[in-house]
Write an enzyme that holds these catalytic residues in place. Sequence first.
Site, PDB file in Angstrom:
ATOM      1  N   LYS A 153      -2.482   3.314   5.351  1.00 35.40           N
ATOM      2  CA  LYS A 153      -2.844   2.221   4.182  1.00 35.40           C
ATOM      3  C   LYS A 153      -2.299   3.059   3.335  1.00 35.40           C
ATOM      4  O   LYS A 153      -1.726   3.898   2.816  1.00 35.40           O
ATOM      5  CB  LYS A 153      -3.877   1.823   3.652  1.00 35.40           C
ATOM      6  CG  LYS A 153      -4.645   0.118   2.713  1.00 35.40           C
ATOM      7  CD  LYS A 153      -5.617   0.576   2.643  1.00 35.40           C
ATOM      8  CE  LYS A 153      -5.873  -0.826   1.465  1.00 35.40           C
ATOM      9  NZ  LYS A 153      -7.432  -0.900   1.442  1.00 35.40           N
ATOM     10  N   SER A 168      -8.510  -6.520   1.770  1.00 36.45           N
ATOM     11  CA  SER A 168      -7.145  -5.972   1.795  1.00 36.45           C
ATOM     12  C   SER A 168      -6.420  -5.226   2.900  1.00 36.45           C
ATOM     13  O   SER A 168      -5.086  -4.653   2.547  1.00 36.45           O
ATOM     14  CB  SER A 168      -7.074  -4.707   0.480  1.00 36.45           C
ATOM     15  OG  SER A 168      -7.350  -3.943   0.858  1.00 36.45           O
ATOM     16  N   SER A 205     -12.760  -4.550   2.273  1.00 38.42           N
ATOM     17  CA  SER A 205     -10.953  -4.461   2.984  1.00 38.42           C
ATOM     18  C   SER A 205     -10.514  -3.525   4.143  1.00 38.42           C
ATOM     19  O   SER A 205      -9.586  -3.409   4.989  1.00 38.42           O
ATOM     20  CB  SER A 205     -10.769  -3.723   1.936  1.00 38.42           C
ATOM     21  OG  SER A 205     -10.221  -4.836   0.716  1.00 38.42           O
TER      22      SER A 205
HETATM   23  N1  GLN Z   1     -11.718  -8.452  -1.083  1.00 38.52           N
HETATM   24  C1  GLN Z   1     -12.452  -8.257  -1.241  1.00 38.52           C
HETATM   25  C2  GLN Z   1     -11.733  -8.249  -3.100  1.00 38.52           C
HETATM   26  O1  GLN Z   1     -10.606  -8.396  -3.382  1.00 38.52           O
HETATM   27  C3  GLN Z   1     -12.753  -6.402  -1.307  1.00 38.52           C
HETATM   28  C4  GLN Z   1     -11.429  -5.686  -2.046  1.00 38.52           C
HETATM   29  C5  GLN Z   1     -11.885  -4.486  -0.893  1.00 38.52           C
HETATM   30  O2  GLN Z   1     -12.343  -3.694  -0.317  1.00 38.52           O
HETATM   31  N2  GLN Z   1     -10.428  -3.338  -1.823  1.00 38.52           N
HETATM   32  O3  GLN Z   1     -12.091  -7.673  -4.325  1.00 38.52           O
END
Ligand code: GLN
Length: 474
Positions: A78, A153, A177
């Site tokens: 990532k 994400s 994410s």
């Molecule tokens: N979807 C969540 C957010 O927007 C999780 C993001 C993450 O785990 N980095 O904060």
Amino acid sequence: MSTTLPTSIREARALLESKKMTAVELAKGYMERIQASDKDLHAYLEVYDDVLEQAKQADARIAKGETGPMLGVPIAVKDNILVKGKTASASSKMLESYVATYDATVITKLREAGAVFLGRTNMDEFAMGSSTESSAFGLTRNPRDPSRVPGGSSGGSAAAVAGDIAIAALGSDTGGSIRQPAAFCGVVGLKPTYGSVSRHGLMAMGSSLDVIGPLTHSVEDAETLFSVIRGRDAMDSTTIPDDRPFIEQKKVYTIGVPRSFLTKGVDPDVLAAFETGLKTLEKAGHNVVDITLPTIEYSLATYYIIMPAEVSANLARFDGVRYGLHKDGKDRTDDYRQSRGAGFGKEVRRRILLGTYVLSSGYYDAYYGKAMQARDRIRRDAREVFKKVDVIATPTAPTPAFKIGSKTSDPLAMYLEDVFTVSANIIGIPALSVPHGTAMRDGVELPVGFQLMAPELGESTLFSLGKVLTGEQA
Ligand code: GLN
């Protein structure tokens, strides 16, 4: 050649070990596949220029008789995890040309283990989002249905694994994410116990919530990758000492289902798939019981105060002076304004504003202080429940993968995607998403994710039960 490429860590290792394939052949095969299919998917932001060189080194180690669970295995990383000498942008214009000066600890460990890094994957900007649509460098498509998002994400990492253009991938999980994109793409995603994997070299989003973890084809592969990246690290004082034991495996587990929490806003097909998952676990001899977790429903609200507060503090370092993009303004304050305005996308700016607000002196007690109290209560409640059950089960996300563009203008609808995943980050416990069942949409069977949460250091419990759900173990 590409038809015989292995898709799991286990298969790849078997082929390398038996000398039926070299690491160079394996890496070449994957690069060809990336060339053929990543134009459409856009899982990768960059394929590294030294992949074959890395693979050659792995072959040299294999030739010397070395062996190891990741030796010669090509994986994706990532874009918020630092790889020395490579760009790491967190999918942000702010860091478009930032080159990492050191390896993240997970990268050091994987390098020592002989893994081959294929490239860096697309993500929501600074890991904020649930669809990978907030990347500054274009969207990623879901390999199961290209008209849909891969989740986020870590959407690029999930799509790379699901699209068979990486054997496994690293993601980061602050509120879901790793797990939600794993669920959307039909792969396995593990959010490890907070502090079991070093955050050194991971770009911070919410420091009390962030953790790096694997996205893989099988639970066994997730276990393998986790075993290589975990461990105490002097560079991250929040890592757990290595002598703290993991929870031991049992033959029969009790699985708790917070029924009252599963009623609101959950897609009926997702619920149906979840029920079949519970049956699968029961058939394998485990007990499924109803539990009440009265505070769990406050997790999302709590998360969306604590996370932006930490985001606003963590992203203050991007001031146009020390890192990344710089824009000249009228004076120094205007330099900051111009640089941050041009470098950060809409969602990132929204969260910085929210976080600054909840931490401001007049509102601190009402918001941040309250959220910290709520976090304590949620933790205490979970601890009580874990006296009675070994794991808590929920769907991973309330919906299957949604259409590209369908939630971009409604941030609250996007935030609701995280309703089941954020609790594990708030509490600091491990959680696993495995594909189980499908939901039919427009003639396509979309994968659905089943989530299991265990107490701190309960990863082996998750692996045992996860394997029952994927059919890796009876
Ligand atoms: N979807 C969540 C957010 O927007 C999780 C993001 C993450 O785990 N980095 O904060």
